[in-house]
Design a protein around this motif. Sequence first.
Motif, PDB file in Angstrom:
ATOM      1  N   TYR A  85       0.815  -1.215   0.000  1.00  0.00           N
ATOM      2  CA  TYR A  85       0.000   0.000   0.000  1.00  0.00           C
ATOM      3  C   TYR A  85       0.854   1.273   0.000  1.00  0.00           C
ATOM      4  N   GLY A  86       2.142   1.133  -0.275  1.00  0.00           N
ATOM      5  CA  GLY A  86       3.012   2.295  -0.410  1.00  0.00           C
ATOM      6  C   GLY A  86       3.100   3.167   0.824  1.00  0.00           C
ATOM      7  N   VAL A  87       3.122   2.551   2.023  1.00  0.00           N
ATOM      8  CA  VAL A  87       3.086   3.355   3.250  1.00  0.00           C
ATOM      9  C   VAL A  87       4.323   4.233   3.456  1.00  0.00           C
ATOM     10  N   LYS A  88       5.400   3.937   2.749  1.00  0.00           N
ATOM     11  CA  LYS A  88       6.577   4.814   2.873  1.00  0.00           C
ATOM     12  C   LYS A  88       6.334   6.158   2.181  1.00  0.00           C
ATOM     13  N   ASN A  89       5.306   6.211   1.334  1.00  0.00           N
ATOM     14  CA  ASN A  89       4.979   7.436   0.606  1.00  0.00           C
ATOM     15  C   ASN A  89       3.667   8.069   1.072  1.00  0.00           C
ATOM     16  N   GLY A  90       3.056   7.500   2.099  1.00  0.00           N
ATOM     17  CA  GLY A  90       1.800   8.043   2.608  1.00  0.00           C
ATOM     18  C   GLY A  90       0.885   6.932   3.083  1.00  0.00           C
ATOM     19  N   ARG A  91      -0.194   7.310   3.735  1.00  0.00           N
ATOM     20  CA  ARG A  91      -1.087   6.332   4.340  1.00  0.00           C
ATOM     21  C   ARG A  91      -2.464   6.258   3.674  1.00  0.00           C
ATOM     22  N   THR A 116       0.988   7.071  15.286  1.00  0.00           N
ATOM     23  CA  THR A 116      -0.399   6.939  15.699  1.00  0.00           C
ATOM     24  C   THR A 116      -1.152   8.126  15.127  1.00  0.00           C
ATOM     25  N   GLY A 117      -2.340   7.865  14.649  1.00  0.00           N
ATOM     26  CA  GLY A 117      -3.148   8.939  14.088  1.00  0.00           C
ATOM     27  C   GLY A 117      -4.574   8.481  13.889  1.00  0.00           C
ATOM     28  N   ARG A 118      -5.388   9.403  13.435  1.00  0.00           N
ATOM     29  CA  ARG A 118      -6.785   9.093  13.152  1.00  0.00           C
ATOM     30  C   ARG A 118      -7.222   9.943  11.970  1.00  0.00           C
ATOM     31  N   LYS A 119      -7.859   9.287  11.008  1.00  0.00           N
ATOM     32  CA  LYS A 119      -8.346  10.002   9.829  1.00  0.00           C
ATOM     33  C   LYS A 119      -9.656   9.362   9.399  1.00  0.00           C
ATOM     34  N   ASP A 120     -10.624  10.190   9.089  1.00  0.00           N
ATOM     35  CA  ASP A 120     -11.935   9.722   8.644  1.00  0.00           C
ATOM     36  C   ASP A 120     -12.557   8.740   9.640  1.00  0.00           C
ATOM     37  N   GLY A 121     -12.287   8.938  10.929  1.00  0.00           N
ATOM     38  CA  GLY A 121     -12.858   8.092  11.965  1.00  0.00           C
ATOM     39  C   GLY A 121     -12.163   6.763  12.164  1.00  0.00           C
ATOM     40  N   VAL A 122     -11.042   6.546  11.475  1.00  0.00           N
ATOM     41  CA  VAL A 122     -10.298   5.293  11.561  1.00  0.00           C
ATOM     42  C   VAL A 122      -8.933   5.562  12.192  1.00  0.00           C
ATOM     43  N   TYR A 123      -8.557   4.730  13.147  1.00  0.00           N
ATOM     44  CA  TYR A 123      -7.252   4.838  13.781  1.00  0.00           C
ATOM     45  C   TYR A 123      -6.194   4.203  12.889  1.00  0.00           C
ATOM     46  N   LEU A 124      -5.037   4.835  12.779  1.00  0.00           N
ATOM     47  CA  LEU A 124      -3.883   4.318  12.050  1.00  0.00           C
ATOM     48  C   LEU A 124      -2.766   4.107  13.043  1.00  0.00           C
ATOM     49  N   PHE A 125      -2.119   2.934  12.979  1.00  0.00           N
ATOM     50  CA  PHE A 125      -1.144   2.573  14.009  1.00  0.00           C
ATOM     51  C   PHE A 125       0.023   1.809  13.403  1.00  0.00           C
ATOM     52  N   GLU A 152      -7.398   3.205  22.713  1.00  0.00           N
ATOM     53  CA  GLU A 152      -6.183   3.938  23.078  1.00  0.00           C
ATOM     54  C   GLU A 152      -5.004   3.207  22.433  1.00  0.00           C
ATOM     55  N   LEU A 153      -4.158   3.978  21.753  1.00  0.00           N
ATOM     56  CA  LEU A 153      -2.972   3.441  21.090  1.00  0.00           C
ATOM     57  C   LEU A 153      -1.737   3.953  21.808  1.00  0.00           C
TER      58      LEU A 153
END
Length: 158
Positions: A85-91, A116-125, A152-153
Amino acid sequence: MRIVVFSDSHGGFHALRRVMEEQPDAKAYLHLGDGEWEMDDLRTLYPDKRIHFVAGNCDLGSPAKNEELLTFGDKKIFIAHGHMYGVKNGRDQILAAGKKQGADIICFGHTHTPFTGRKDGVYLFNPGTVSQDRASAGTSYGVILLEGGGVELRIVKT
């Protein structure tokens, strides 16, 4: 409920074992890839533990899935190494994939950098790398706490 997340162990079995010993009461342990060689030993040493593993870009020939959607209580956790998913270039790509599957939390590795983050109501970890770090960000693993409907992350530096 406590869920331990680690990634990118790259042959560092002792680092994984240390985390398992530090977090013995976790409901599950999620390895996000680049550690296929350690999984058989880890499962042999801890046969009663719930351990999930997805293949990473360094797990050549692995029979493991590239991604998996897991359910813990009322939360869905999408796990993938992230290289596809190309995470080195973005999420954005991994976020879209997790959202498509209805994930509440998306866990990924590959970058060796904790996030750790949250976007569009989804947690990214991203727990970072549990073993020797090649990018000088240090070593770490993650903990997901699911309590009372909340999430909690935590990043744990090692």
